[in-house]
Design a protein around this motif. Structure first.
Motif, PDB file in Angstrom:
ATOM      1  N   TYR A 186       0.909  -1.264  -0.050  1.00 29.75           N
ATOM      2  CA  TYR A 186      -0.007   0.051  -0.050  1.00 29.75           C
ATOM      3  C   TYR A 186       1.088   1.470   0.227  1.00 29.75           C
ATOM      4  O   TYR A 186       0.710   2.273  -0.814  1.00 29.75           O
ATOM      5  CB  TYR A 186      -0.846  -0.021   1.310  1.00 29.75           C
ATOM      6  CG  TYR A 186      -1.660   1.240   1.425  1.00 29.75           C
ATOM      7  CD1 TYR A 186      -2.784   1.702   0.464  1.00 29.75           C
ATOM      8  CD2 TYR A 186      -1.507   2.239   2.282  1.00 29.75           C
ATOM      9  CE1 TYR A 186      -3.655   2.757   0.704  1.00 29.75           C
ATOM     10  CE2 TYR A 186      -1.881   3.361   2.381  1.00 29.75           C
ATOM     11  CZ  TYR A 186      -3.139   3.439   1.614  1.00 29.75           C
ATOM     12  OH  TYR A 186      -3.992   4.876   1.744  1.00 29.75           O
ATOM     13  N   MET A 187       2.119   1.143   0.590  1.00 29.20           N
ATOM     14  CA  MET A 187       2.973   2.481   0.859  1.00 29.20           C
ATOM     15  C   MET A 187       3.597   2.769  -0.577  1.00 29.20           C
ATOM     16  O   MET A 187       3.884   3.865  -0.929  1.00 29.20           O
ATOM     17  CB  MET A 187       3.963   2.166   1.959  1.00 29.20           C
ATOM     18  CG  MET A 187       3.459   1.999   3.357  1.00 29.20           C
ATOM     19  SD  MET A 187       4.724   1.620   4.561  1.00 29.20           S
ATOM     20  CE  MET A 187       5.689   3.074   4.371  1.00 29.20           C
ATOM     21  N   VAL A 188       4.030   1.554  -1.214  1.00 29.66           N
ATOM     22  CA  VAL A 188       4.429   1.637  -2.557  1.00 29.66           C
ATOM     23  C   VAL A 188       3.413   2.242  -3.443  1.00 29.66           C
ATOM     24  O   VAL A 188       3.803   3.142  -4.256  1.00 29.66           O
ATOM     25  CB  VAL A 188       4.868   0.248  -3.056  1.00 29.66           C
ATOM     26  CG1 VAL A 188       5.356   0.216  -4.558  1.00 29.66           C
ATOM     27  CG2 VAL A 188       5.887  -0.571  -2.108  1.00 29.66           C
ATOM     28  N   PHE A 189       2.144   1.768  -3.424  1.00 27.76           N
ATOM     29  CA  PHE A 189       1.062   2.228  -4.364  1.00 27.76           C
ATOM     30  C   PHE A 189       1.001   3.840  -4.220  1.00 27.76           C
ATOM     31  O   PHE A 189       0.618   4.542  -5.095  1.00 27.76           O
ATOM     32  CB  PHE A 189      -0.503   1.608  -4.077  1.00 27.76           C
ATOM     33  CG  PHE A 189      -0.585   0.219  -4.859  1.00 27.76           C
ATOM     34  CD1 PHE A 189       0.476  -0.343  -5.161  1.00 27.76           C
ATOM     35  CD2 PHE A 189      -1.786  -0.267  -4.646  1.00 27.76           C
ATOM     36  CE1 PHE A 189       0.319  -1.630  -5.683  1.00 27.76           C
ATOM     37  CE2 PHE A 189      -2.004  -1.415  -5.128  1.00 27.76           C
ATOM     38  CZ  PHE A 189      -0.871  -2.198  -5.681  1.00 27.76           C
ATOM     39  N   GLN A 190       0.886   4.353  -2.668  1.00 32.07           N
ATOM     40  CA  GLN A 190       0.720   5.635  -2.417  1.00 32.07           C
ATOM     41  C   GLN A 190       2.091   6.565  -2.988  1.00 32.07           C
ATOM     42  O   GLN A 190       1.380   7.586  -3.594  1.00 32.07           O
ATOM     43  CB  GLN A 190       0.681   5.660  -1.006  1.00 32.07           C
ATOM     44  CG  GLN A 190      -0.134   7.138  -0.457  1.00 32.07           C
ATOM     45  CD  GLN A 190      -0.208   7.074   0.940  1.00 32.07           C
ATOM     46  OE1 GLN A 190       0.706   6.496   1.876  1.00 32.07           O
ATOM     47  NE2 GLN A 190      -1.418   7.543   1.408  1.00 32.07           N
ATOM     48  N   ALA A 191       3.131   5.906  -2.907  1.00 32.68           N
ATOM     49  CA  ALA A 191       4.195   6.821  -3.367  1.00 32.68           C
ATOM     50  C   ALA A 191       4.340   6.828  -5.045  1.00 32.68           C
ATOM     51  O   ALA A 191       4.519   7.711  -5.573  1.00 32.68           O
ATOM     52  CB  ALA A 191       5.596   5.969  -3.003  1.00 32.68           C
ATOM     53  N   THR A 192       3.775   5.774  -5.519  1.00 36.69           N
ATOM     54  CA  THR A 192       3.818   5.757  -6.967  1.00 36.69           C
ATOM     55  C   THR A 192       2.642   6.726  -7.591  1.00 36.69           C
ATOM     56  O   THR A 192       2.869   7.285  -8.523  1.00 36.69           O
ATOM     57  CB  THR A 192       3.306   4.079  -7.440  1.00 36.69           C
ATOM     58  OG1 THR A 192       4.262   3.221  -7.015  1.00 36.69           O
ATOM     59  CG2 THR A 192       3.355   4.106  -9.067  1.00 36.69           C
ATOM     60  N   GLU A 193       1.413   6.645  -6.859  1.00 43.93           N
ATOM     61  CA  GLU A 193       0.197   7.336  -7.296  1.00 43.93           C
ATOM     62  C   GLU A 193       0.696   8.887  -7.181  1.00 43.93           C
ATOM     63  O   GLU A 193       0.454   9.629  -7.737  1.00 43.93           O
ATOM     64  CB  GLU A 193      -0.914   7.229  -6.424  1.00 43.93           C
ATOM     65  CG  GLU A 193      -1.457   5.826  -7.058  1.00 43.93           C
ATOM     66  CD  GLU A 193      -2.597   5.375  -6.158  1.00 43.93           C
ATOM     67  OE1 GLU A 193      -2.651   6.021  -4.938  1.00 43.93           O
ATOM     68  OE2 GLU A 193      -3.449   4.543  -6.656  1.00 43.93           O
ATOM     69  N   ASP A 194       1.749   9.309  -6.203  1.00 44.03           N
ATOM     70  CA  ASP A 194       2.122  10.723  -6.191  1.00 44.03           C
ATOM     71  C   ASP A 194       2.972  11.119  -7.352  1.00 44.03           C
ATOM     72  O   ASP A 194       3.028  12.191  -7.664  1.00 44.03           O
ATOM     73  CB  ASP A 194       2.882  10.634  -4.944  1.00 44.03           C
ATOM     74  CG  ASP A 194       2.153  10.820  -3.689  1.00 44.03           C
ATOM     75  OD1 ASP A 194       1.129  10.971  -3.733  1.00 44.03           O
ATOM     76  OD2 ASP A 194       3.088  10.383  -2.424  1.00 44.03           O
ATOM     77  N   LEU A 195       3.521  10.178  -8.140  1.00 43.01           N
ATOM     78  CA  LEU A 195       4.200  10.333  -9.170  1.00 43.01           C
ATOM     79  C   LEU A 195       3.557  10.321 -10.620  1.00 43.01           C
ATOM     80  O   LEU A 195       4.009  10.798 -11.686  1.00 43.01           O
ATOM     81  CB  LEU A 195       5.411   9.324  -9.203  1.00 43.01           C
ATOM     82  CG  LEU A 195       6.275   9.427  -8.200  1.00 43.01           C
ATOM     83  CD1 LEU A 195       7.108   8.203  -8.014  1.00 43.01           C
ATOM     84  CD2 LEU A 195       6.964  10.499  -8.017  1.00 43.01           C
ATOM     85  N   GLY A 196       2.259   9.611 -10.673  1.00 45.32           N
ATOM     86  CA  GLY A 196       1.669   9.379 -11.944  1.00 45.32           C
ATOM     87  C   GLY A 196       0.190   8.736 -11.514  1.00 45.32           C
ATOM     88  O   GLY A 196      -0.284   8.570 -10.301  1.00 45.32           O
ATOM     89  N   GLU A 197      -0.148   7.880 -12.651  1.00 48.81           N
ATOM     90  CA  GLU A 197      -1.317   7.519 -12.696  1.00 48.81           C
ATOM     91  C   GLU A 197      -1.031   5.649 -12.850  1.00 48.81           C
ATOM     92  O   GLU A 197      -0.291   5.248 -13.747  1.00 48.81           O
ATOM     93  CB  GLU A 197      -2.245   7.745 -13.744  1.00 48.81           C
ATOM     94  CG  GLU A 197      -3.470   7.042 -13.722  1.00 48.81           C
ATOM     95  CD  GLU A 197      -4.698   7.281 -14.719  1.00 48.81           C
ATOM     96  OE1 GLU A 197      -5.717   6.938 -14.856  1.00 48.81           O
ATOM     97  OE2 GLU A 197      -4.380   8.340 -15.441  1.00 48.81           O
ATOM     98  N   ILE A 198      -1.431   4.685 -11.874  1.00 53.58           N
ATOM     99  CA  ILE A 198      -1.421   3.317 -12.195  1.00 53.58           C
ATOM    100  C   ILE A 198      -2.662   2.864 -12.947  1.00 53.58           C
ATOM    101  O   ILE A 198      -3.835   3.058 -12.635  1.00 53.58           O
ATOM    102  CB  ILE A 198      -1.376   2.685 -10.640  1.00 53.58           C
ATOM    103  CG1 ILE A 198       0.014   3.127  -9.769  1.00 53.58           C
ATOM    104  CG2 ILE A 198      -1.246   1.142 -11.006  1.00 53.58           C
ATOM    105  CD1 ILE A 198      -0.325   2.634  -8.437  1.00 53.58           C
ATOM    106  N   ILE A 199      -2.049   2.186 -14.057  1.00 57.57           N
ATOM    107  CA  ILE A 199      -2.961   1.780 -15.056  1.00 57.57           C
ATOM    108  C   ILE A 199      -3.511   0.241 -14.751  1.00 57.57           C
ATOM    109  O   ILE A 199      -4.646  -0.184 -14.899  1.00 57.57           O
ATOM    110  CB  ILE A 199      -2.711   1.784 -16.534  1.00 57.57           C
ATOM    111  CG1 ILE A 199      -2.404   3.316 -16.833  1.00 57.57           C
ATOM    112  CG2 ILE A 199      -3.537   1.364 -17.600  1.00 57.57           C
ATOM    113  CD1 ILE A 199      -3.425   4.441 -16.866  1.00 57.57           C
ATOM    114  N   GLN A 200      -2.505  -0.626 -14.427  1.00 57.98           N
ATOM    115  CA  GLN A 200      -2.746  -1.811 -14.471  1.00 57.98           C
ATOM    116  C   GLN A 200      -1.609  -2.403 -13.057  1.00 57.98           C
ATOM    117  O   GLN A 200      -0.767  -1.996 -13.101  1.00 57.98           O
ATOM    118  CB  GLN A 200      -2.356  -2.635 -15.510  1.00 57.98           C
ATOM    119  CG  GLN A 200      -2.455  -3.988 -15.524  1.00 57.98           C
ATOM    120  CD  GLN A 200      -3.983  -4.792 -15.371  1.00 57.98           C
ATOM    121  OE1 GLN A 200      -4.540  -4.483 -14.507  1.00 57.98           O
ATOM    122  NE2 GLN A 200      -4.466  -5.415 -16.432  1.00 57.98           N
ATOM    123  N   THR A 201      -2.159  -3.672 -12.504  1.00 56.83           N
ATOM    124  CA  THR A 201      -1.288  -4.228 -11.553  1.00 56.83           C
ATOM    125  C   THR A 201      -1.368  -5.861 -11.726  1.00 56.83           C
ATOM    126  O   THR A 201      -2.269  -6.456 -12.289  1.00 56.83           O
ATOM    127  CB  THR A 201      -1.691  -3.980  -9.902  1.00 56.83           C
ATOM    128  OG1 THR A 201      -2.992  -4.416  -9.564  1.00 56.83           O
ATOM    129  CG2 THR A 201      -1.822  -2.415  -9.886  1.00 56.83           C
TER     130      THR A 201
END
Length: 667
Positions: A186-201
């Protein structure tokens, strides 16, 4: 979400994938250069891994993942298949099968997989873990290829590229000792979403949130930032062991590459066939066998009431009732066919486990064996299918161990090194026949006779009059064996009494043909269904009995055939054959009733078992009727000459005669 609701489906589908992997591995062992087989194995392993991860069976998922990595290297031509690798993969599949069985028994599917994982990893990297970057690269390759994007997602990525954004695949691996992986993810997701948009996991977000993944996951990210910033920001998160960021420059090309994992390139014709199979498969549903049993029981009661209605209609002669009953009869006949067909399953469900068994057994005995399977699509009632597996295992193991000669012996006898076993199923009338035929040494007639006399199964005087068939049938005697030494596998004859007992309990029979030096053939005859059967109703004095149609040859009378006595046994001459007679009144000790019409001719029902024929003497033949086979219950489980009972339309109980019991073991 309660995963227990999906447990039964998981177990069923896992077994299907394990069987598919075994089947394709056997083909791959014969054609190690055929990548199509590897693709099929990879697809099943990939699906199995995903299901196990979703259900939270981490050991199973991680083991399958390691096997998947090896398969990926094979299909990428980075590793060449050899016997050692095949044995490791076979062992891996056996362990996966064991874990699924443990789950089915209520366990958690955990096993010590340390050794097999080490072997799989050593195949991936001969320097075994010393080169961590290389291992990580293989791991990353296996993970990132699992992302599959749909049309909508692809359009987003294309638009993002046009606007000057970057599209990255981000592979994140957590520390193996991480306790709360979902929180760290979840912390990785939060940090990644600060940088852009997650399209797929991959795995899906829901699985990651519920801690249903291994130690790693992959993200598809659209961002304006450079890869170095993403790498640095995610690496700083505690317990993140590895971050790999790969830019996707061509979305179309990347999509094709990603799809290659799950959808290998196929000829156009093969794709069309697969599409048809998918369409057909979408019209199928899984039905619990207990529900089918319940449906069969209800329909059986309906058949009994239908018989009663027919009797009432004949007695009252009410035209409306007669017409209605006739209509019910037509509908119920169609319904019966439908119900029985729903219970019919191909014998392939039993046959498909034998190629692997034969392969392992042949290696253990240092023999070359080719198993040829024919008629796997032949259908049998589910009840019979569940029971026939063990007898066939006995017959196949005996054929390999004692039937087929050693390689040296076959060469000396001018035979091919590779022995051949034919496993064949086919329909004939209301029966299914299953044959196990080998091209081995055959059965030694004299050896069987000597052993039978030695064990007191027959006397020496009796042995002179026995035909070859009767001699061969002696190996079905309890504990009988002609093996010179007892092996862990078996000598021919060990367990064959159990085979015969099981088959006859299913209403079937087994016969043997053998030619010395050329081989043996075991032929099993089984009824299509065990629930509803056609029978001939007869009367012995005031008692009604039913004789299954499948054993009846013909019905005659003592008026049409002269009855005479031979060696104290009443017989008739029937179609050029001397047929012994058995009086059912004497066998079942039915009280004599005086006939008001004086002496009437007695009916003789000619029945057959194998090559032997006898005549059952009865008073009256009532006619044929469809009956429902009912068990006698535990208090009447061993009535001589009786296999069950049925309820007639008038409420009367009729016993069902087991004609096989009237034939002596020696014919």
């Amino acid at each position: 979400m309660d995963l227990n609701n999906y447990l039964e489906l998981f177990i069923e589908e896992s077994k299907e994938h394990i069987q598919a992997i075994n089947d394709e591995l056997l083909k791959l062992e014969i054609e190690p250069e055929n990548i199509d087989f590897v693709q099929e194995i990879f697809r099943s392993a990939h699906t199995l891994k995903g299901m196990a991860a979703s259900m939270g069976f981490d050991d199973l998922a991680s083991l399958t993942h390691e096997m998947e990595n090896v398969l990926d290297l094979i299909r990428q031509s980075e590793v060449r298949i050899n016997e050692e690798i095949m044995n490791v993969i076979f062992t891996c599949v056996d362990l996966i099968d064991k874990m699924v069985d443990n789950i089915e028994q209520g366990g958690d599917g955990t096993e010590d997989v340390t050794e097999i994982v080490w072997k799989l990893q050593s195949i991936q990297n001969p320097s075994i873990i010393s080169d961590e970057e290389r291992m990580s690269a293989h791991h990353e390759a296996a993970i990132t290829k699992e992302l599959v994007i749909d049309e909508f997602q692809r359009s987003i990525l294309q638009e993002a590229r046009k606007l000057g954004n970057h599209v990255y695949e981000v592979f994140v691996k957590l520390d193996e000792r991480c306790v709360m992986k979902s929180v760290r993810a979840y912390m990785v997701f939060q940090a990644t979403e600060d940088l852009g948009e997650i399209i797929q996991t991959d795995p899906a977000v829901e699985q990651i949130e519920e801690d249903q993944f291994g130690d790693s996951f992959t993200l598809l990210l659209v961002t304006e930032h450079e890869r170095s910033k993403i790498q640095a920001q995610l690496t700083n998160i505690s317990e993140v062991k590895e971050v790999s960021v790969t830019e996707i420059t061509d979305v179309e090309k990347n999509r094709d590459t990603l799809n290659e994992t799950d959808k290998p390139i196929q000829p156009k014709e093969k794709q069309e066939v697969n599409e048809k199979k998918k369409k057909m498969g979408s019209k199928s549903i899984r039905v619990d066998i207990e529900k089918l049993d319940r449906l069969m029981n209800l329909f059986s009661e309906f058949i009994i009431d239908r018989g009663r209605l027919e009797q009432i209609a004949r007695r009252t002669q009410m035209q409306d009732l007669i017409e209605t009953v006739e209509h019910i009869t037509r509908i119920s006949s169609d319904l019966q066919g439908l119900v029985l067909n729903m219970r019919m399953v191909p014998v392939e469900q039993v046959f498909n486990r034998f190629p692997r068994m034969v392969r392992d057994l042949a290696k253990e005995l240092n023999k070359k064996v080719q198993l040829v399977v024919e008629g796997a699509e032949t259908e049998l009632d589910r009840t019979v299918i569940d029971e026939i597996g063990d007898p066939l295992v006995h017959l196949l193991r005996n054929a390999i161990d004692h039937g087929l000669e050693s390689i040296e012996e076959r060469i000396a006898n001018h035979k091919p090194e590779e022995g051949r076993i034919l496993l064949k199923a086919y329909h004939s009338g209301n029966h299914v026949f299953i044959e196990v035929v080998d091209d081995g040494r055959g059965i030694n007639r004299d050896k069987v006779l000597n052993k039978a006399i030695e064990r007191g199964v027959i006397t020496e005087e009796e042995s002179y009059s026995l035909s070859d068939q009767q001699v061969y049938s002696l190996i079905f005697s309890s504990g009988f064996s002609t093996a010179d030494k007892i092996s862990d596998i078996s000598g021919r004859g060990v367990g064959l009494d159990v085979v015969k007992t099981k088959i006859e309990s299913l209403g079937g029979s087994i016969t043997i043909d053998s030619t010395p030096g050329q081989g043996s053939a075991f032929r099993i005859q089984l009824p299509l269904s065990l629930s509803i059967i056609y029978s001939m109703l007869i009367k012995v004095a005031e008692e009604t009995y039913a004789i299954p149609f499948n054993s009846i040859v013909e019905i005659t009378t003592d008026a049409d055939n002269e009855v005479y006595t031979l060696h104290g046994q009443k017989v008739i001459q029937f179609r050029g054959q001397v047929v012994p007679l058995i009086d059912l009144k004497e066998v079942f000790q039915v009280p004599q009733v005086e006939s008001p019409k004086g002496n009437q001719p007695l009916y003789i029902v000619i029945v057959k078992k194998g090559d032997h024929t006898i005549g059952l003497v009865t008073d009256i033949v009532l006619g044929q009727q469809e009956i429902v086979l009912k068990p006698l219950g535990r208090f009447l489980h061993n009535l001589p000459g009786i296999s069950g009972a049925t309820i007639l339309g008038n409420g009367e109980v009729a016993l069902i005669i087991d004609t096989n019991q009237f034939f002596s073991e020696k014919g």
